[in-house]
Design an enzyme around this catalytic site. Sequence first.
Site, mmCIF file in Angstrom:
data_model
loop_
_atom_site.group_PDB
_atom_site.id
_atom_site.type_symbol
_atom_site.label_atom_id
_atom_site.label_comp_id
_atom_site.label_asym_id
_atom_site.label_seq_id
_atom_site.Cartn_x
_atom_site.Cartn_y
_atom_site.Cartn_z
ATOM 1 N N GLY A 43 51.130 -60.002 -37.893
ATOM 2 C CA GLY A 43 49.988 -60.007 -36.979
ATOM 3 C C GLY A 43 49.740 -61.405 -36.432
ATOM 4 O O GLY A 43 50.658 -62.226 -36.334
ATOM 5 N N ASP A 102 56.273 -56.515 -42.310
ATOM 6 C CA ASP A 102 55.044 -55.791 -41.946
ATOM 7 C C ASP A 102 55.321 -54.300 -42.087
ATOM 8 O O ASP A 102 56.473 -53.864 -42.028
ATOM 9 C CB ASP A 102 54.664 -56.124 -40.500
ATOM 10 C CG ASP A 102 53.212 -55.785 -40.165
ATOM 11 O OD1 ASP A 102 52.440 -56.728 -39.880
ATOM 12 O OD2 ASP A 102 52.842 -54.597 -40.183
ATOM 13 N N ARG A 141 38.045 -77.614 -39.497
ATOM 14 C CA ARG A 141 36.927 -77.293 -38.588
ATOM 15 C C ARG A 141 35.858 -78.379 -38.663
ATOM 16 O O ARG A 141 35.372 -78.869 -37.642
ATOM 17 C CB ARG A 141 36.338 -75.926 -38.967
ATOM 18 C CG ARG A 141 37.255 -74.782 -38.574
ATOM 19 C CD ARG A 141 36.685 -73.424 -38.951
ATOM 20 N NE ARG A 141 37.503 -72.377 -38.351
ATOM 21 C CZ ARG A 141 37.714 -71.170 -38.867
ATOM 22 N NH1 ARG A 141 37.149 -70.839 -40.015
ATOM 23 N NH2 ARG A 141 38.459 -70.290 -38.242
ATOM 24 N N HIS A 149 35.449 -69.232 -49.765
ATOM 25 C CA HIS A 149 35.646 -69.161 -48.307
ATOM 26 C C HIS A 149 34.653 -68.153 -47.731
ATOM 27 O O HIS A 149 34.974 -67.023 -47.433
ATOM 28 C CB HIS A 149 37.084 -68.728 -48.012
ATOM 29 C CG HIS A 149 37.437 -68.753 -46.562
ATOM 30 N ND1 HIS A 149 37.179 -69.825 -45.749
ATOM 31 C CD2 HIS A 149 38.039 -67.816 -45.783
ATOM 32 C CE1 HIS A 149 37.626 -69.545 -44.523
ATOM 33 N NE2 HIS A 149 38.138 -68.335 -44.525
HETATM 34 N N1 NAD Z 1 41.924 -67.608 -45.395
HETATM 35 C C1 NAD Z 1 41.568 -67.886 -44.161
HETATM 36 O O1 NAD Z 1 41.042 -68.958 -43.894
HETATM 37 C C2 NAD Z 1 41.834 -66.890 -43.073
HETATM 38 C C3 NAD Z 1 41.826 -67.282 -41.731
HETATM 39 C C4 NAD Z 1 42.128 -66.340 -40.748
HETATM 40 C C5 NAD Z 1 42.400 -65.024 -41.099
HETATM 41 N N2 NAD Z 1 42.357 -64.666 -42.401
HETATM 42 C C6 NAD Z 1 42.650 -63.295 -42.827
HETATM 43 O O2 NAD Z 1 44.038 -63.051 -42.654
HETATM 44 C C7 NAD Z 1 44.250 -61.642 -42.485
HETATM 45 C C8 NAD Z 1 45.136 -61.392 -41.261
HETATM 46 O O3 NAD Z 1 44.455 -61.732 -40.082
HETATM 47 P P1 NAD Z 1 45.165 -61.476 -38.654
HETATM 48 O O4 NAD Z 1 44.249 -62.005 -37.624
HETATM 49 O O5 NAD Z 1 46.562 -61.939 -38.700
HETATM 50 O O6 NAD Z 1 45.144 -59.871 -38.614
HETATM 51 P P2 NAD Z 1 46.156 -58.926 -37.794
HETATM 52 O O7 NAD Z 1 45.495 -57.595 -37.758
HETATM 53 O O8 NAD Z 1 46.553 -59.564 -36.527
HETATM 54 O O9 NAD Z 1 47.456 -58.834 -38.735
HETATM 55 C C9 NAD Z 1 47.470 -58.233 -39.973
HETATM 56 C C10 NAD Z 1 48.835 -57.601 -40.145
HETATM 57 O O10 NAD Z 1 48.934 -57.098 -41.489
HETATM 58 C C11 NAD Z 1 49.776 -55.967 -41.415
HETATM 59 N N3 NAD Z 1 49.702 -55.167 -42.632
HETATM 60 C C12 NAD Z 1 48.760 -54.279 -43.016
HETATM 61 N N4 NAD Z 1 49.097 -53.746 -44.203
HETATM 62 C C13 NAD Z 1 50.267 -54.317 -44.589
HETATM 63 C C14 NAD Z 1 51.098 -54.181 -45.745
HETATM 64 N N5 NAD Z 1 50.788 -53.359 -46.756
HETATM 65 N N6 NAD Z 1 52.225 -54.925 -45.774
HETATM 66 C C15 NAD Z 1 52.563 -55.755 -44.781
HETATM 67 N N7 NAD Z 1 51.797 -55.934 -43.663
HETATM 68 C C16 NAD Z 1 50.659 -55.214 -43.589
HETATM 69 C C17 NAD Z 1 49.286 -55.247 -40.163
HETATM 70 O O11 NAD Z 1 50.215 -54.277 -39.707
HETATM 71 C C18 NAD Z 1 49.096 -56.398 -39.221
HETATM 72 O O12 NAD Z 1 50.261 -56.660 -38.433
HETATM 73 C C19 NAD Z 1 42.851 -61.022 -42.400
HETATM 74 O O13 NAD Z 1 42.469 -60.493 -43.648
HETATM 75 C C20 NAD Z 1 41.980 -62.204 -42.029
HETATM 76 O O14 NAD Z 1 40.625 -62.024 -42.414
HETATM 77 C C21 NAD Z 1 42.099 -65.564 -43.389
#
Ligand code: NAD
Length: 310
Positions: free
Chosen positions: A11, A34, A152, A176
């Site tokens: 993603g 994915d 940030r 976080h």
């Molecule tokens: N820690 C941080 O500071 C931080 C910062 C940004 C985002 N995030 C988190 O990161 C995660 C991803 O965010 P994003 O914007 O990339 O979301 P996104 O929806 O663009 O991508 C997530 C991807 O995970 C895939 N996925 C779902 N289940 C799966 C599985 N079992 N195996 C493999 N892939 C799987 C989906 O198909 C999708 O492509 C979210 O939970 C978001 O909250 C955390």
Amino acid sequence: MVNKITVVGAGHVSATTAQREAKNERERTVVMVDVVEGIPQGKGLDQWQSAPIEGFDSRIIGTNGYDETANSDLVIITAGIARKPGMSRDDLLNTNAGIVKQVAEQIKATSPKAIVIVVSNPLDVMCYVAKEVTGFPRERVIGMAGVLDTARYRSFLALELDVSVEDIQAMVLGGHGDTMVPLVSYTTVSGIPVSQLLAADKLAAIVDRTRNGGAEIVAFLKTGSAYYAPSSAAVQMVEAIALDKRRILPCSAWLQGEFGLKDVFCGVPCRLGRKGLEGIIDIKLTDAERADLVKSAEAVQATQAVVDAG
Ligand SMILES: NC(=O)c1ccc[n+]([C@@H]2O[C@H](COP(=O)([O-])OP(=O)(O)OC[C@H]3O[C@@H](n4cnc5c(N)ncnc54)[C@H](O)[C@@H]3O)[C@@H](O)[C@H]2O)c1
């Protein structure tokens, strides 16, 4: 340099991380995995076709299975749903816990020696799920949040002071979420305490903006959450580990008495090197900062207690 890095997810955060990672050439191969058929393969091939122009030789592969990920040195878990406006990170708990559990089982089976960097939210609790399911020691399950939250905070300070971001040294600790703890007492601008350069009310406004930094982006994007800065933060942690740099970065770690906290994942100053988490620096805090850190860890502990990590 390491042999293989896997990014779980294809993603926003994952694909940007894979691209940045390959460009940095800290590994021979980057694997993106994915569940959605075609997306990791398509994005991987597209990214690989940028290699002759960008000038990197780290191979990028996209896949729906874990065979190609076998024996990864590092695995970055970014799989899961992201926030939409009005949602807190904790609203993602049950869905993402199920996803992270499934991913962690695969990693345990195929890359038993990997160092795992967790990115999925709610971050600290997803670290707990990954650690419980893999059974890996705390040195090999580390959460990415503090590097992003600190970036940030530094970026807002640089704007306010009109100075280079490079001259701002700072650290954001804690979970976080809204209870994160930007450490004003450790914030300096080329060694000058920030309190000498900014009035208390301006500093407080920046601390507040930092705490809501993720929500600010979600409100703009509406359909998802931030990924450019988050992927940069994950890549900085990978670099510290792959190059054995022993960098001191704020990361979520499984605490065993440090800062008076036990059996909880929480953001603290960590030394990252080739073995993963090579140390936690138990720094002195002001009474207010310590109280805020305890409050933040308690918030994580409350969610950790109800998550199904079995
Ligand atoms: N820690 C941080 O500071 C931080 C910062 C940004 C985002 N995030 C988190 O990161 C995660 C991803 O965010 P994003 O914007 O990339 O979301 P996104 O929806 O663009 O991508 C997530 C991807 O995970 C895939 N996925 C779902 N289940 C799966 C599985 N079992 N195996 C493999 N892939 C799987 C989906 O198909 C999708 O492509 C979210 O939970 C978001 O909250 C955390």
